[in-house]
Design a protein around this motif. Structure first.
Motif, PDB file in Angstrom:
ATOM      1  N   GLU A 105       0.393  -1.242  -0.114  1.00 29.40           N
ATOM      2  CA  GLU A 105       0.262  -0.226  -0.025  1.00 29.40           C
ATOM      3  C   GLU A 105       0.673   1.030   0.041  1.00 29.40           C
ATOM      4  O   GLU A 105       0.369   2.270  -0.646  1.00 29.40           O
ATOM      5  N   THR A 106       1.851   1.532   0.771  1.00 31.90           N
ATOM      6  CA  THR A 106       2.801   2.532   0.417  1.00 31.90           C
ATOM      7  C   THR A 106       3.801   2.598  -0.406  1.00 31.90           C
ATOM      8  O   THR A 106       4.691   1.211  -1.053  1.00 31.90           O
ATOM      9  N   PRO A 107       3.589   3.510  -1.597  1.00 30.15           N
ATOM     10  CA  PRO A 107       4.281   3.569  -2.448  1.00 30.15           C
ATOM     11  C   PRO A 107       6.291   3.246  -2.080  1.00 30.15           C
ATOM     12  O   PRO A 107       6.902   3.298  -0.981  1.00 30.15           O
ATOM     13  N   LEU A 108       6.310   2.497  -2.548  1.00 30.67           N
ATOM     14  CA  LEU A 108       7.977   2.352  -2.660  1.00 30.67           C
ATOM     15  C   LEU A 108       8.836   3.365  -2.435  1.00 30.67           C
ATOM     16  O   LEU A 108      10.091   2.986  -1.868  1.00 30.67           O
ATOM     17  N   GLU A 109       9.283   3.868  -2.888  1.00 31.31           N
ATOM     18  CA  GLU A 109       9.660   5.313  -2.935  1.00 31.31           C
ATOM     19  C   GLU A 109       9.412   6.162  -2.209  1.00 31.31           C
ATOM     20  O   GLU A 109      10.839   6.694  -1.053  1.00 31.31           O
ATOM     21  N   GLU A 110       8.580   5.684  -0.959  1.00 30.71           N
ATOM     22  CA  GLU A 110       8.335   6.474   0.150  1.00 30.71           C
ATOM     23  C   GLU A 110       9.366   5.690   0.869  1.00 30.71           C
ATOM     24  O   GLU A 110      10.512   6.590   1.786  1.00 30.71           O
ATOM     25  N   THR A 111       9.432   4.245   1.149  1.00 27.87           N
ATOM     26  CA  THR A 111       9.997   3.695   2.242  1.00 27.87           C
ATOM     27  C   THR A 111      11.301   3.309   1.622  1.00 27.87           C
ATOM     28  O   THR A 111      12.129   3.589   2.525  1.00 27.87           O
ATOM     29  N   MET A 112      11.083   3.115   1.224  1.00 27.72           N
ATOM     30  CA  MET A 112      12.545   3.075   0.275  1.00 27.72           C
ATOM     31  C   MET A 112      13.747   4.761   0.983  1.00 27.72           C
ATOM     32  O   MET A 112      14.547   5.175   0.533  1.00 27.72           O
ATOM     33  N   GLY A 113      12.445   5.882   0.250  1.00 27.22           N
ATOM     34  CA  GLY A 113      13.569   7.709   1.269  1.00 27.22           C
ATOM     35  C   GLY A 113      13.514   7.042   1.661  1.00 27.22           C
ATOM     36  O   GLY A 113      14.158   7.819   2.905  1.00 27.22           O
ATOM     37  N   ALA A 114      12.588   7.063   2.630  1.00 26.86           N
ATOM     38  CA  ALA A 114      13.451   6.718   4.241  1.00 26.86           C
ATOM     39  C   ALA A 114      14.413   5.700   4.581  1.00 26.86           C
ATOM     40  O   ALA A 114      15.017   6.665   5.548  1.00 26.86           O
ATOM     41  N   LEU A 115      14.749   5.139   4.304  1.00 29.06           N
ATOM     42  CA  LEU A 115      15.912   4.149   4.380  1.00 29.06           C
ATOM     43  C   LEU A 115      16.967   5.636   3.867  1.00 29.06           C
ATOM     44  O   LEU A 115      17.846   4.994   4.988  1.00 29.06           O
ATOM     45  N   ASP A 116      17.126   6.076   2.839  1.00 34.14           N
ATOM     46  CA  ASP A 116      18.018   6.453   2.149  1.00 34.14           C
ATOM     47  C   ASP A 116      18.244   7.937   3.436  1.00 34.14           C
ATOM     48  O   ASP A 116      19.090   8.197   4.008  1.00 34.14           O
ATOM     49  N   ALA A 117      16.983   8.534   3.996  1.00 32.34           N
ATOM     50  CA  ALA A 117      16.897   9.482   5.356  1.00 32.34           C
ATOM     51  C   ALA A 117      17.602   8.912   6.030  1.00 32.34           C
ATOM     52  O   ALA A 117      18.543   9.518   6.716  1.00 32.34           O
ATOM     53  N   ALA A 161      16.954   0.153  -7.510  1.00 32.42           N
ATOM     54  CA  ALA A 161      16.865   0.678  -8.343  1.00 32.42           C
ATOM     55  C   ALA A 161      16.952   2.662  -8.142  1.00 32.42           C
ATOM     56  O   ALA A 161      17.776   3.166  -8.356  1.00 32.42           O
ATOM     57  N   ILE A 162      15.868   2.515  -7.216  1.00 37.62           N
ATOM     58  CA  ILE A 162      15.221   3.656  -6.153  1.00 37.62           C
ATOM     59  C   ILE A 162      16.210   4.152  -5.427  1.00 37.62           C
ATOM     60  O   ILE A 162      16.683   5.749  -5.306  1.00 37.62           O
ATOM     61  N   LEU A 163      16.713   2.985  -4.255  1.00 38.77           N
ATOM     62  CA  LEU A 163      17.781   3.531  -3.438  1.00 38.77           C
ATOM     63  C   LEU A 163      18.895   3.785  -4.394  1.00 38.77           C
ATOM     64  O   LEU A 163      19.825   5.109  -3.969  1.00 38.77           O
ATOM     65  N   LYS A 164      20.390   3.479  -5.663  1.00 31.66           N
ATOM     66  CA  LYS A 164      20.769   4.235  -6.361  1.00 31.66           C
ATOM     67  C   LYS A 164      19.981   5.374  -6.859  1.00 31.66           C
ATOM     68  O   LYS A 164      21.445   6.144  -6.906  1.00 31.66           O
ATOM     69  N   ASP A 165      19.411   5.874  -7.140  1.00 27.86           N
ATOM     70  CA  ASP A 165      19.204   6.712  -7.425  1.00 27.86           C
ATOM     71  C   ASP A 165      19.707   7.901  -6.501  1.00 27.86           C
ATOM     72  O   ASP A 165      19.615   9.159  -6.627  1.00 27.86           O
ATOM     73  N   LEU A 166      18.964   7.137  -5.377  1.00 28.22           N
ATOM     74  CA  LEU A 166      18.947   8.520  -4.317  1.00 28.22           C
ATOM     75  C   LEU A 166      20.691   8.758  -3.545  1.00 28.22           C
ATOM     76  O   LEU A 166      20.550   9.704  -3.143  1.00 28.22           O
ATOM     77  N   GLY A 167      20.918   7.321  -3.774  1.00 28.15           N
ATOM     78  CA  GLY A 167      23.086   7.725  -3.532  1.00 28.15           C
ATOM     79  C   GLY A 167      22.752   6.753  -2.358  1.00 28.15           C
ATOM     80  O   GLY A 167      24.466   7.144  -1.786  1.00 28.15           O
ATOM     81  N   THR A 168      22.465   6.070  -2.028  1.00 28.00           N
ATOM     82  CA  THR A 168      21.905   4.849  -0.884  1.00 28.00           C
ATOM     83  C   THR A 168      22.089   3.624  -1.279  1.00 28.00           C
ATOM     84  O   THR A 168      21.081   3.647  -1.245  1.00 28.00           O
ATOM     85  N   PRO A 169      23.201   2.934  -1.657  1.00 27.13           N
ATOM     86  CA  PRO A 169      22.876   2.152  -2.101  1.00 27.13           C
ATOM     87  C   PRO A 169      22.338   1.013  -1.423  1.00 27.13           C
ATOM     88  O   PRO A 169      22.393   0.729   0.121  1.00 27.13           O
ATOM     89  N   LEU A 170      21.748  -0.450  -1.952  1.00 30.75           N
ATOM     90  CA  LEU A 170      20.805  -1.019  -1.006  1.00 30.75           C
ATOM     91  C   LEU A 170      21.994  -2.299  -0.882  1.00 30.75           C
ATOM     92  O   LEU A 170      23.226  -2.587  -1.704  1.00 30.75           O
TER      93      LEU A 170
END
Length: 330
Positions: free
Chosen positions: A143-155, A180-189
């Motif tokens: 239900e939560t956009p993956l962009e939000e969840t990965m954005g939280a991990l990046d933050a 892919a999302i994390l890579k774009d944010l600059g925090t690798p998985l």
């Protein structure tokens, strides 16, 4: 009560790099899922954690809901860390997770930024730490956009409250999207933590290790002993203190005759290798060099030592692997 660790603690443990990162984990990590809550004696937990560290186990895997009750494993680990091993914090990798129900209301579950950030703050307070080494999203949230969840991990990583970002229970498709999302944010998985064992081989059918290799992440598996099925615990019946009697995650249906025949056959293969069934099951789970680590849960020092003994023989012949495949179905 400060513990003086063994001088030879790094001589026999094997360490494997997590994907393309700079972080190495012990081939066997200690998970504090079910044996480190308030229902077990703290002194037993202390003895297991101390002995694990003496044997080169540098990675301690936790989550907000580990116990029971939820939160108590982190509290108890924090107590042992502060009283026994505080001077050795920089020799340890401490991980935690959030993704399952933890408190009432709409903000205590799943994958929102609100939940993940709040949960980690609570985890750090329980453990008495300024940061964890790895923070995982514990399970996919549809239900939560993956962009939000990965954005939280990046933050969270950028805030310094965690050094690395991980996911758990993500399949190959989900790993590729998250990475892919994390890579774009600059925090690798850094890593994915799926379930995997001789009786639970979904990751092979899914191609998970291939996906993780593509994105440069590692793999660390939980339940490599199938909640105790892949040990000698049930070969002569069901002990009263076993997971079957005490856990909602395993029941007597798992011990039906056909499966127990397979357990006995695998036990015979292990004996021919000069190993316990648990040791062979752990070695088997580590047979692919892309597997970073396996997580064990120990209820005693003796069990811990037996499991780590698997590292004495991680090699399999083609004949052994073929024989195991006959019985390792799941």
């Amino acid at each position: 009560m400060t513990h003086l660790p063994a001088d030879d603690r790094y001589e026999n443990m094997q360490y494997r790099r997590s994907g393309r990162s700079g972080l190495k984990l012990p081939a066997i990590s200690l998970g504090l899922w079910q044996n480190f809550g308030h229902t077990r004696p703290l002194e037993t937990q202390r003895a297991i954690i101390r002995r694990a560290f003496d044997l080169g186990v540098t990675h301690f895997d936790l989550a907000n809901n580990y116990g029971p009750p939820g939160g108590s494993a982190e509290q108890n680990f924090g107590t042992v860390l502060a009283e026994d091993l505080k001077a050795h914090r920089d020799e340890m990798v401490v991980s935690s997770k959030a993704g399952y129900h933890m408190w009432p209301g709409p903000y205590g579950d799943h994958g929102s930024r609100k939940y993940l950030v709040s949960s980690l703050d609570q985890s750090l307070q329980r453990m008495g730490l300024d940061y964890v080494d790895v923070f995982y999203h514990h399970r996919p949230d549809p239900e939560t956009p993956l962009e939000e969840t990965m954005g939280a991990l990046d933050a969270i990583v950028r805030s310094g409250k965690a050094l690395y970002a991980g996911v758990s229970n993500y399949n190959a498709e989900q790993v590729r999207a998250a990475a892919a999302i994390l890579k774009d944010l600059g925090t690798p998985l850094l890593i994915d933590q799926p379930s995997y064992s001789m009786f639970n081989r979904w990751t092979e059918r899914d191609g998970l290790l291939d996906a993780l290799e593509e994105v440069g992440a590692g793999c660390i598996v939980f339940s490599p002993l199938a909640q105790g099925l892949l040990t000698d615990r049930y070969l002569k019946g069901i002990p009263e203190d076993s997971r079957v009697r005490t856990s909602v995650f395993l029941n007597e249906d798992a011990l039906e005759a056909e499966k127990m025949d397979r357990v006995r056959a695998l036990n015979d293969i292990a004996a021919a290798r000069g190993q316990s069934l648990a040791q062979t099951a752990l070695a088997w789970a580590l047979r692919d060099t892309r597997m970073t680590s396996v997580i064990i849960g120990a209820s005693s020092v003796a069990q811990l030592e037996d499991n780590i003994g698997a590292l004495a023989n991680l090699d399999f012949t083609d004949e052994e692997l073929a024989a195991i495949d006959v019985h390792a179905v799941g």
